[in-house]
Design a protein around this motif. Structure first.
Motif, PDB file in Angstrom:
ATOM      1  N   ALA A  22       0.816  -1.223   0.000  1.00 45.31           N
ATOM      2  CA  ALA A  22       0.000   0.000   0.000  1.00 45.31           C
ATOM      3  C   ALA A  22       0.845   1.266   0.000  1.00 45.31           C
ATOM      4  O   ALA A  22       0.313   2.361  -0.145  1.00 45.31           O
ATOM      5  CB  ALA A  22      -0.955  -0.015   1.193  1.00 45.31           C
ATOM      6  N   ARG A  23       2.143   1.151   0.144  1.00 46.95           N
ATOM      7  CA  ARG A  23       3.028   2.317   0.091  1.00 46.95           C
ATOM      8  C   ARG A  23       3.324   2.754  -1.340  1.00 46.95           C
ATOM      9  O   ARG A  23       3.922   3.804  -1.556  1.00 46.95           O
ATOM     10  CB  ARG A  23       4.364   2.014   0.805  1.00 46.95           C
ATOM     11  N   SER A  24       2.894   1.972  -2.311  1.00 43.27           N
ATOM     12  CA  SER A  24       3.188   2.320  -3.703  1.00 43.27           C
ATOM     13  C   SER A  24       2.485   3.633  -4.063  1.00 43.27           C
ATOM     14  O   SER A  24       1.381   3.908  -3.577  1.00 43.27           O
ATOM     15  CB  SER A  24       2.723   1.211  -4.642  1.00 43.27           C
ATOM     16  N   PRO A  25       3.099   4.433  -4.919  1.00 41.52           N
ATOM     17  CA  PRO A  25       2.474   5.698  -5.329  1.00 41.52           C
ATOM     18  C   PRO A  25       1.087   5.499  -5.953  1.00 41.52           C
ATOM     19  O   PRO A  25       0.195   6.319  -5.751  1.00 41.52           O
ATOM     20  CB  PRO A  25       3.458   6.274  -6.347  1.00 41.52           C
ATOM     21  N   GLU A  26       0.910   4.409  -6.679  1.00 39.18           N
ATOM     22  CA  GLU A  26      -0.384   4.139  -7.316  1.00 39.18           C
ATOM     23  C   GLU A  26      -1.488   3.975  -6.266  1.00 39.18           C
ATOM     24  O   GLU A  26      -2.582   4.514  -6.421  1.00 39.18           O
ATOM     25  CB  GLU A  26      -0.296   2.885  -8.182  1.00 39.18           C
ATOM     26  N   ILE A  27      -1.214   3.247  -5.195  1.00 40.90           N
ATOM     27  CA  ILE A  27      -2.204   3.052  -4.131  1.00 40.90           C
ATOM     28  C   ILE A  27      -2.393   4.339  -3.345  1.00 40.90           C
ATOM     29  O   ILE A  27      -3.523   4.750  -3.057  1.00 40.90           O
ATOM     30  CB  ILE A  27      -1.788   1.907  -3.180  1.00 40.90           C
ATOM     31  N   ARG A  28      -1.304   4.996  -2.990  1.00 38.56           N
ATOM     32  CA  ARG A  28      -1.391   6.227  -2.187  1.00 38.56           C
ATOM     33  C   ARG A  28      -2.172   7.332  -2.903  1.00 38.56           C
ATOM     34  O   ARG A  28      -2.763   8.189  -2.257  1.00 38.56           O
ATOM     35  CB  ARG A  28       0.006   6.691  -1.808  1.00 38.56           C
ATOM     36  N   TYR A  66      -3.510 -13.696  -2.173  1.00 36.92           N
ATOM     37  CA  TYR A  66      -3.802 -12.546  -1.319  1.00 36.92           C
ATOM     38  C   TYR A  66      -3.655 -11.284  -2.166  1.00 36.92           C
ATOM     39  O   TYR A  66      -2.578 -10.962  -2.645  1.00 36.92           O
ATOM     40  CB  TYR A  66      -2.839 -12.540  -0.132  1.00 36.92           C
ATOM     41  N   VAL A  67      -4.781 -10.543  -2.355  1.00 40.66           N
ATOM     42  CA  VAL A  67      -4.772  -9.405  -3.267  1.00 40.66           C
ATOM     43  C   VAL A  67      -5.138  -8.076  -2.613  1.00 40.66           C
ATOM     44  O   VAL A  67      -5.024  -7.027  -3.242  1.00 40.66           O
ATOM     45  CB  VAL A  67      -5.702  -9.647  -4.479  1.00 40.66           C
ATOM     46  N   GLY A  92      -2.539  -5.029  -8.722  1.00 39.74           N
ATOM     47  CA  GLY A  92      -3.142  -4.457  -9.912  1.00 39.74           C
ATOM     48  C   GLY A  92      -3.660  -5.466 -10.919  1.00 39.74           C
ATOM     49  O   GLY A  92      -4.583  -5.176 -11.676  1.00 39.74           O
ATOM     50  N   ARG A  93      -3.105  -6.659 -10.918  1.00 41.80           N
ATOM     51  CA  ARG A  93      -3.585  -7.695 -11.858  1.00 41.80           C
ATOM     52  C   ARG A  93      -5.014  -8.099 -11.559  1.00 41.80           C
ATOM     53  O   ARG A  93      -5.680  -8.694 -12.400  1.00 41.80           O
ATOM     54  CB  ARG A  93      -2.697  -8.938 -11.782  1.00 41.80           C
ATOM     55  N   TYR A  94      -5.492  -7.788 -10.350  1.00 39.34           N
ATOM     56  CA  TYR A  94      -6.816  -8.225  -9.926  1.00 39.34           C
ATOM     57  C   TYR A  94      -7.813  -7.072  -9.809  1.00 39.34           C
ATOM     58  O   TYR A  94      -8.877  -7.232  -9.239  1.00 39.34           O
ATOM     59  CB  TYR A  94      -6.712  -8.975  -8.592  1.00 39.34           C
ATOM     60  N   ARG A  95      -7.477  -5.928 -10.373  1.00 35.16           N
ATOM     61  CA  ARG A  95      -8.421  -4.817 -10.383  1.00 35.16           C
ATOM     62  C   ARG A  95      -9.282  -4.890 -11.632  1.00 35.16           C
ATOM     63  O   ARG A  95      -8.889  -5.469 -12.633  1.00 35.16           O
ATOM     64  CB  ARG A  95      -7.678  -3.482 -10.337  1.00 35.16           C
ATOM     65  N   SER A  96     -10.443  -4.318 -11.551  1.00 37.35           N
ATOM     66  CA  SER A  96     -11.373  -4.208 -12.686  1.00 37.35           C
ATOM     67  C   SER A  96     -11.861  -5.559 -13.191  1.00 37.35           C
ATOM     68  O   SER A  96     -12.142  -5.715 -14.381  1.00 37.35           O
ATOM     69  CB  SER A  96     -10.728  -3.421 -13.841  1.00 37.35           C
ATOM     70  N   CYS A  97     -11.963  -6.515 -12.285  1.00 36.95           N
ATOM     71  CA  CYS A  97     -12.537  -7.809 -12.695  1.00 36.95           C
ATOM     72  C   CYS A  97     -13.569  -8.309 -11.679  1.00 36.95           C
ATOM     73  O   CYS A  97     -13.830  -9.496 -11.607  1.00 36.95           O
ATOM     74  CB  CYS A  97     -11.444  -8.840 -12.977  1.00 36.95           C
TER      75      CYS A  97
END
Length: 160
Positions: A22-28, A66-67, A92-97
């Motif tokens: 969750a520290r990734s810029p994309e999540i933040r 675990y996603v 991210g592989r498990y978003r939008s599905c």
């Protein structure tokens, strides 16, 4: 993409993984982080294990991977809303599905059985259409939009 989604118990090991992911810029960009250190995150998790805890969470697994995490906080059966909900699919592989939508549905059912919940609130940045859509698919309605820290946000609420 058909994915089997289930919620599982959170452990300290999950907290470590979640904190790092969750520290990734994309999540933040989409999810403000209250805990600024791993120690703070682990302490917050330990508080969820105490009697009378006002927060509760689960891990989200998709096809045994675990996603992400889903949790409620500010649990109070005498206030409205009775709790607030937050969700993060960090992989991210498990978003939008459909995983977030399924996870919210499963979690709402679980917290309704666990606590005397009649209303659940949630915040989302207004430009996070995917988050808002996940919540609306599970019966949340946008009740308010507002600007905070120069960013437009939405408050959504679910009622039984």
């Amino acid at each position: 993409m058909s994915v089997e989604v289930c919620l599982r118990e959170r452990t300290a090991d999950h907290v470590v993984i979640y904190f790092q992911k969750a520290r990734s810029p994309e999540i933040r960009k989409w999810l403000p982080q209250q805990a600024q250190t791993l120690e703070q995150a682990l302490e917050a998790y330990r508080r969820t294990l105490l009697p009378g805890a006002t927060s509760f969470g689960r891990t989200i697994y998709a096809d045994e991977v675990y996603v992400g995490d889903i949790w409620c906080y500010c649990i109070d059966p005498h206030e409205t809303p009775n709790c607030m909900l937050s969700l993060c699919i960090f992989d991210g592989r498990y978003r939008s599905c459909g995983i977030g939508t399924q996870a919210v549905g499963l979690f709402v059912r679980e917290i309704l059985q666990r606590d005397k919940i009649r209303t659940i609130g949630a915040f989302s940045f207004a430009d996070n259409a995917a988050s808002i859509r996940v919540l609306e698919k599970n019966g949340f309605r946008v009740l308010e939009t507002f600007v905070e820290d120069a960013r437009e946000s939405c408050y959504l609420q679910w009622e039984s």
